[in-house]
Each structure stands twice: as structure tokens, then as C-alpha cells.
Motif scaffolding. Structure first.
Motif, PDB file in Angstrom:
ATOM      1  N   UNK A  73       9.441 -43.468   3.708  1.00 17.75           N
ATOM      2  CA  UNK A  73       8.583 -44.614   3.458  1.00 17.75           C
ATOM      3  C   UNK A  73       7.626 -44.381   2.298  1.00 17.75           C
ATOM      4  N   UNK A  74       7.012 -43.191   2.246  1.00 20.08           N
ATOM      5  CA  UNK A  74       6.038 -42.909   1.194  1.00 20.08           C
ATOM      6  C   UNK A  74       6.690 -42.758  -0.178  1.00 20.08           C
ATOM      7  N   UNK A  75       7.908 -42.255  -0.201  1.00 17.16           N
ATOM      8  CA  UNK A  75       8.617 -42.123  -1.477  1.00 17.16           C
ATOM      9  C   UNK A  75       9.342 -43.399  -1.866  1.00 17.16           C
ATOM     10  N   UNK A  76       9.388 -44.371  -0.951  1.00 19.43           N
ATOM     11  CA  UNK A  76      10.089 -45.633  -1.188  1.00 19.43           C
ATOM     12  C   UNK A  76      11.567 -45.381  -1.499  1.00 19.43           C
ATOM     13  N   UNK A  77      12.189 -44.540  -0.681  1.00 17.30           N
ATOM     14  CA  UNK A  77      13.625 -44.289  -0.804  1.00 17.30           C
ATOM     15  C   UNK A  77      14.270 -44.584   0.544  1.00 17.30           C
ATOM     16  N   UNK A  78      15.614 -44.738   0.520  1.00 11.61           N
ATOM     17  CA  UNK A  78      16.305 -45.187   1.725  1.00 11.61           C
ATOM     18  C   UNK A  78      16.993 -44.059   2.483  1.00 11.61           C
TER      19      UNK A  78
ATOM     20  N   UNK B 124      15.697 -38.690  -1.166  1.00  9.18           N
ATOM     21  CA  UNK B 124      14.482 -37.879  -1.080  1.00  9.18           C
ATOM     22  C   UNK B 124      14.721 -36.495  -1.664  1.00  9.18           C
ATOM     23  N   UNK B 125      15.891 -35.913  -1.375  1.00  8.13           N
ATOM     24  CA  UNK B 125      16.219 -34.586  -1.902  1.00  8.13           C
ATOM     25  C   UNK B 125      16.313 -34.622  -3.424  1.00  8.13           C
TER      26      UNK B 125
END
Length: 784
Positions: free
Chosen positions: A758-763, A768-769
Motif C-alpha cells: 500500500x505504501x509503495x503503491x504497487x500491486x 515491491x522487490x
């Protein structure tokens, strides 16, 4: 004894009476290998016995096949507990514990992952493979794969295949070439009209299968079992395997699988034809490595002589922007197309080869190819691509005024049919043409067309990227829309995982936004990300040219910051003479940088010589997105000499061009305080003519700092624990591994992962990696 006779029923009655007299709290009866009982009467007797068991007695049955017992009734009464094959699969934590307990105390996590990938958590497979590991020889072969596979295959032969009826055995052997088993595929391969019924029987037998869809059904054989079956099939008849693959290819609806079948059938022409049809959408998804893997399976002589194959090889190099690599196969493709008179294919190859020659600095050869292509009958798609390459040729040749007309011709071709814009926009860096005379209007229209097209249907990722192009907004000085476009690009890039071409573009944009806001350190760090991209093997062939362009941008940032030390550190990268593969615009950039550094250092005579040269070169070879206008720097030199009149004479054309283009980009790339001294030179009688651009410049400079998210900003949103979890995710750890490493509960880890995404705005965890790896690699945590 007859299983349904009086004697058998009497024996069961005696057993039940004995069990009813049992005085303990709980008794469990175990019967394994029930699948070996195929007598219907015996199964009916067992069914009746189970119904008569007293409450304190339980029965545990082991069977590979769901037995013909009253299972539905017992399920409905909640009297049945079931453990299926999926429930018995070992996960990573289980496998590590099993290996350490049974075989060795020092099993590596990499070895466990390799074994799990091979066995899919199957207990017998783990037992045999870890057993081989424990007996591994000193040769360093951690996994004695050949010996392990032999033991596994012996197990399959004795325990599985030998027990099947001959018709089922033939069915699974022939269908082992299929990655998925459904009735249509199996019927095509085996020729059996009852394939659906056979699949139902295999499903009932639970024959080392994974169920993908219970309704159809769609099944998948366990990888180890499938390898064994294919080995048996090849041993019986290699020719039969090729025939079966050809049959499968005809009905296979998934194109990559159909290609694989044709290749394994050694039907090379059919394989190449299908690869050609599928290449464009696959390249649109960044799948050039898949195409390369397919082409590598073709016979060497076919790869060398067939024009279509050479063209496909070149497209894979083009996906990496490897101009050196694509040159030879494209030249072979052009020769092949010319020889057989295929003008349509030749035109496509010529346009690609012209762009290749441009990228490698052979501008004369590129011009000749464009002239040849222009004489061919080009359809709208090729005409659009032709004009795109023509725009780059004009830039490289020193004809900046011809760039915009070429871009406009490309856009005009797309007005009636937007699909013609691809492959014209297949160069992800078309936005870098922004700032050249007259390019604002065609680039904005190109963006509108790509955006409208993207909304209507799935499109190539480069078309989507062009729909988010922010360069026209930045160059005009539209701050709000620039930041919005930057945010849209960032979001789009995350949805695409990581595409270096888009990352380079976005980093360049954000570098200029930060520098225009006076955030010079962050701007330099942003551009250094591009240097890291070109340090990677994928882009190494382009590194020399691009590292020089990156140095040009870094020099401009230090010029804007008036940072003599930083400028001096980057200058040695710019000083060497232009290499043959570099365009003459590098000479302009070199002269400008050397002149600006000399001006900062107080060496005015040297500065004047270099800046005069830069101004002369700038008339022909310029790339405004990478460098400022040298006339502005020359005006500052005149001012430093105390000649305000000469300074205004040098600076006035810069302002005039800004008014004509309605853009303040050239002013945003200049140091603020020295620029203010030049703007103060505007005669009061002429000031009204510059009011619009001056107001826009003042609005940009007076706005709050940009909302371009820096790495520090984003990483500071994460807690220390979330950073630890994110680093473990980037290292490939599962939730269970993270929980064990950080001494957390699985539920806590799951919550941390959700917070991080959520904080990185990725799914996804993968995205994220990628976010972590691009910024911090394995270096540890960011500075807080």
C-alpha cells in the motif's frame, strides 16, 4: 473366500462384535494401499462394516484412488475427514525440517528450493532426492540428479504405470507431451473419442495430477511423472513423439505452446510462421527472450539462410536497443527479401536497419536506406514508422528544422487510423525530440492519439507510455500537468514491473523537475539511476554513448547549481573526442560544458572560445532536453565582462524563440540568479512581448517544491520492521521464511506485506522487490 458370501459376512460380524466390546477410549484401525483392492464385493463389505463401527473406533484408509465407498453420505453427515495429495505437500519450512532431521544438518536453502521445485513438495520425491544429496560425491554435484531420477523413475514404473490397464497406460504416455490435459487436446493426440471419460478416470485415480479445472476437467501431470512418461515414450519411439507434437500443435489454442509443439515436431516452417504472427504482441509484453529461445531451437542452417528468422533475431536485439547486435541479422534479412522480391518485408527491414545505422553512428548509410525505403510502396504502418526514423535522421544530420515536419507526417498517418502509430512510436525515446523547433504541436497530438487509442483497446506498452508523455508539459512550463504526468508515468511503470526504457525516460524527466526546483542533489541522484541501468548487461552495448549523455545532463545540473567542484568531477567524461558511433550533437554538448566550466572557474577567454563554438554547432546539432542553449551562457559571459549590451544581444534570440515556441524549457535549465540578471536586461519597451513566458517562469519558480517522490520520502513512510520485511521480500523469501528469520508470526508478516504494498503503491510482491532492487540492491537499508 467369496467376498460377498456368508463366510465373509460372518467374519465381519465377528470383528464388529469384538470391536464393540473394546473398553478403551479410542481405537484406530489403519488400512493402507486400498487402491489395490478392485473386488466390488469386498468394497461393499468394507462399506457395510464402516457403517457398523462403534463411536470409539475410527478407520484410517490410505489410497491413491478415491475408493468406491459411501463417501458422499459420510461427508454429508460430517463423519469423514479427508487428506488429499495437496494437503500432504511439503512447503519450504517442512522440507528444511525434514532434510535436517533425516539426512544432513547443513542443507542450504538454495538446495531446498531446488528440490522443492523439482518435486513440488511430494514426500517420496523429497525422500529420494535428499537421500541422494546425503550420499553426494566429492565432485561437488550437490544433487545427484541422474541417480535420483533413476530411483524416482523406478518407483513410477513399479508402483504407478505397471498397475494401469494397457489403454490407460497408452493414454497417459501419449498425453505426457501436453502441458495441460483436457478432452480436446487429448482427443487430438490419442485419437480417442472418449477422452473426457478417460480424464475422469485419471482424475478419480489421482494419478500424480494437479486439477486446474474440476468441471471440464483440465488436469496437469506432476513434473517428475511427466518427465518419466516422456522418457518412456521417447525410448519406445522418438518418431512417435514428433507425430504427437504435430497433432497437438494443430489444436493448441495457446500460441506459445503451439510454437513449442511445432518445434518439438521438427516442423520448422510451421514454427517460424507462427512465431512471426505472434512476435509483435509478444514483443509488446517484453517477451523477446522467449522468441530468442524459440529461434535457438531451429537448425543452424535455417537460422543462417531464412530472412524471416534473421528479421526476428533483429527484433529481439531492437527490444534491448542493441544496435550493434541487430545490424548483421537485419542486413541478412534485407538481402533475403531483395533476392525474392518481397518489397513489403524489405521496406519493414530497411526502416529498422536505418534506425540501427543511426544508433551506431553510420548516418550516411542510414540516409541511403531511407531513400531506398521511400521509393517502395509503403502502407500506412510503414509510412508512419518511416517518418519516425526520418525525424531522428534529421536530428542526427544537423537539420533541426526538419524534425517537426517528419513528426507531423507520422502523426498525420495516425489521424485516420491510430493503429498505424505502432511501430512508429516503438522508439520509447521519441519524447526526447521535445524542444526542437515546432515539435510541441505534433508531440502533443501524438500523445492525444495514443491516449485515445489506449482507452479503446489493449495496446503495445510503448503506445501506453506515449499516452503519458510529460515532456511537452515540462518544456512549456505547465507545472501542474507535468507533475501529474510524472505521477501517471510512475504508476504505469509500476504496473509494467520494470522496463529500463521507461525508467530512463522517467528518471530524466524527474531529474529536470528537481533541478528546476533547486533540488540539485536529488536531481543528480535521479540521473545517476540511469547510469546504474547502463551498467547492467542488457544495456552494456549502449553504455558508452548513453553514459556520455548522462554526463551531459549531470553537467547541466551542476551548471544550474553553480557547483564548480561537481562540474569538475564530471567534465573528464565529456572531454574525450567524439567516437564514431556518437552523433555530432555530442560536439555541441562538449563545447558547451567546457565553456560553462571555464566560465564558472573565471577563465573567461577559454570560456568565450568554447561557447562561441557551442553556439555555432547549436545551430545544426542540438538536443535541448539534454542541454541548455549556449547563447544564454555566452550572454552571461558578456555580462561578466561588463558588456550589458552584448549580453542582451546574445540573450534576446533565446527569449524570442521561447515566445515563438511558447515554451520556457530553455530558461528552466539555467541557474536562477544569473538568469535573473539577464532577464533584468529586457528593455522596458519590449517587456510586454515576453510577459506570458515570464509569468509562467515566475509561477514555476515561486511554487512549492515539486511532489516528485524521492526514494528517501518513500522509504521514510516505511517502519523499520517494514523495511526489514521488504528487504527479505527482495531476497526472494516467502512469508514463512520471513516469519522464521525475523521471529514473527505468519499473520504479522502478512499484515506487514499488505502495508508495504500500500505504501509503495504497487500491486504485487514482485513489484515491491523490483522497487527495492532498483534503489538499494543488496546494500542494506536506506539512510533514514
Amino acid at each position: 473366500m467369496d467376498s460377498g458370501g456368508a463366510g465373509a459376512r460372518g467374519a465381519v460380524a465377528g470383528l464388529i462384535n469384538a470391536l464393540c466390546s473394546y473398553q478403551g477410549e479410542r481405537l484406530l484401525l489403519i488400512a493402507d494401499d486400498l487402491h489395490r483392492i478392485n473386488d466390488a464385493g469386498a468394497l461393499r463389505l468394507l462399506d457395510a462394516m464402516i457403517d457398523l463401527l462403534p463411536p470409539e473406533v475410527g478407520l484410517l484408509l490410505g489410497s491413491r484412488v478415491e475408493p468406491e465407498l459411501s463417501l458422499p453420505r459420510w461427508r454429508a453427515r460430517n463423519e469423514l475427514g479427508e487428506l488429499l495429495a495437496s494437503d500432504l505437500q511439503f512447503d519450504e519450512t517442512d522440507a528444511v525440517a525434514f532434510a535436517e532431521a533425516r539426512f544432513t544438518d547443513s542443507v542450504s536453502i538454495e538446495c531446498v528450493r531446488q528440490v522443492l521445485a523439482r518435486t513440488q513438495g511430494w514426500a517420496v520425491g523429497l525422500q529420494l532426492m535428499f537421500g541422494s544429496l546425503a550420499k553426494a560425491t566429492a565432485s561437488g554435484d550437490e544433487l545427484a540428479t541422474g541417480r535420483t531420477d533413476r530411483h524416482l523413475f523406478d518407483y513410477f514404473a513399479a508402483e504407478v504405470l505397471a498397475e494401469l490397464p494397457q489403454d490407460l497406460r497408452d493414454f497417459v504416455l501419449q498425453c505426457s507431451i501436453l502441458p495441460e490435459l483436457d478432452s480436446q487436446r487429448c482427443a487430438a493426440v490419442t485419437g480417442r473419442s472418449d477422452a473426457r471419460l478417460v480424464l475422469d478416470e485419471l482424475y478419480r485415480r489421482n494419478l500424480f495430477l494437479t486439477v486446474l479445472d474440476e468441471k471440464k476437467p483440465v488436469l496437469r501431470l506432476h513434473d517428475l511423472f511427466r518427465d518419466y512418461l516422456q522418457g518412456e515414450l521417447a525410448r519406445c519411439s522418438q518418431g512417435l513423439m514428433e507425430v504427437l507434437h504435430a497433432k497437438a500443435a494443430v489444436v493448441e489454442p495457446v500460441t506459445p505452446r503451439a510454437v513449442t509443439h511445432w518445434l518439438k515436431a521438427k516442423r520448422w516452417d510451421e514454427a517460424v510462421a507462427l512465431i512471426q504472427r505472434y512476435a509483435e504482441p509478444l514483443l509488446a509484453e517484453g517477451g523477446f527472450t522467449i522468441i530468442e529461445r524459440w529461434l535457438a531451437q531451429l537448425p543452424e542452417e535455417m537460422r543462417g539462410r531464412q530472412a524471416e528468422v534473421a528479421h526476428l533475431q533483429a527484433l529481439c536485439y531492437w527490444a534491448r536497443y542493441d544496435f550493434q547486435g541487430m545490424r548483421e541479422p537485419l542486413e541478412r534479412a534485407c538481402a533475403g527479401y531483395r533476392q525474392r522480391g518481397d518489397s513489403v518485408s524489405l521496406a519493414r527491414a530497411l526502416i529498422g536497419l536505418a534506425r540501427c545505422y543511426q544508433g551506431s553512428g553510420d548516418l550516411a548509410a542510414s540516409a541511403r536506406l531511407l531513400q531506398e525505403a521511400d521509393g517502395l510502396d509503403l502502407d500506412l504502418h510503414l509510412r508512419s514508422a518511416f517518418h519516425s526514423v526520418r525525424a531522428w535522421q534529421a536530428l542526427a544530420d544537423g537539420r533541426p528544422g526538419d524534425v517537426a515536419p517528419a513528426l507531423q507526417a507520422m502523426v498525420d498517418a495516425g489521424e485516420g487510423e491510430p493503429t498505424t502509430l505502432y511501430p512508429a512510436v516503438c522508439d520509447a525515446f521519441n519524447g526526447f525530440l521535445c524542444g526542437l523547433p515546432g515539435t510541441q504541436a505534433p508531440l502533443r497530438r501524438l500523445r492525444e492519439l495514443c491516449a485515445a487509442w489506449s482507452e479503446r483497446q489493449p495496446v503495445h506498452w510503448q503506445v501506453q507510455a506515449m499516452a503519458h508523455m510529460a515532456w511537452p508539459d515540462f518544456w512549456r512550463g505547465e507545472r501542474v500537468s507535468t507533475l501529474a504526468a510524472s505521477e501517471a508515468q510512475t504508476f504505469f511503470l509500476r504496473s509494467m514491473e520494470a522496463l529500463p526504457q521507461l525508467r530512463i525516460n522517467l528518471n530524466q524527466l524527474n531529474c529536470w523537475i528537481l533541478a528546476a526546483d533547486g533540488e540539485f542533489e536529488q536531481a543528480a541522484n535521479m540521473e545517476m539511476r540511469n547510469q546504474k541501468i547502463f551498467d547492467s548487461p542488457e544495456f552494456r552495448s549502449l553504455a558508452p554513448t548513453w553514459l556520455r549523455l548522462i554526463a551531459v545532463v549531470m553537467a547541466s545540473v551542476y551548471w544550474m547549481a553553480q557547483d564548480v567542484q561537481g562540474f569538475g568531477e564530471i567534465l573528464p567524461t565529456l572531454e574525450p573526442a567524439r567516437r564514431p558511433e556518437e552523433w555530432p550533437v555530442i560536439d555541441t554538448a562538449r563545447a558547451l560544458a567546457k565553456g560553462q566550466f571555464a566560465l564558472l572557474s573565471g577563465r573567461l577567454d577559454q570560456a568565450e572560445a568554447e561557447l562561441l563554438l557551442a553556439c555555432e554547432l547549436y545551430k545544426f546539432w542540438r538536443l535541448p532536453i539534454f542541454m541548455g542553449n549556449p547563447s544564454t551562457s555566452l550572454a552571461l559571459l558578456r555580462l561578466a565582462r561588463g558588456d550589458a549590451g552584448a549580453a542582451w544581444a546574445e540573450f534576446k534570440p533565446v527569449l524570442k524563440e521561447a515566445v515563438v515556441e511558447d515554451c520556457i524549457g530553455p530558461l528552466l535549465l539555467e541557474p536562477r540568479e544569473p538568469l535573473a540578471r539577464l532577464l533584468a536586461l529586457i528593455p522596458s519597451a519590449e517587456r510586454d512581448g515576453y510577459e506570458a513566458i515570464l509569468a509562467r517562469l515566475a509561477a514555476w519558480h515561486s511554487a512549492p517544491l515539486s511532489s516528485v517522490a524521492s526514494d528517501g520520502d518513500i522509504s521514510r513512510r516505511l517502519s523499520e520492521r517494514e523495511l526489514e520485511v521488504l528487504q527479505r521480500i527482495a531476497g526472494g523469501d516467502s512469508n514463512k521464511q520471513i516469519a522464521r528469520t525475523l521471529a514473527l508470526s505468519p499473520h504479522t508478516v502478512k499484515r506487514h506485506v499488505a502495508n508495504i504494498l500500500g505504501k509503495l503503491d504497487v500491486a504485487t510482491r514482485r513489484q515491491a522487490a523490483v522497487w527495492w532492487g532498483e534503489r538499494y540492491g543488496a546494500a542494506g537499508y536506506p539512510d533514514r
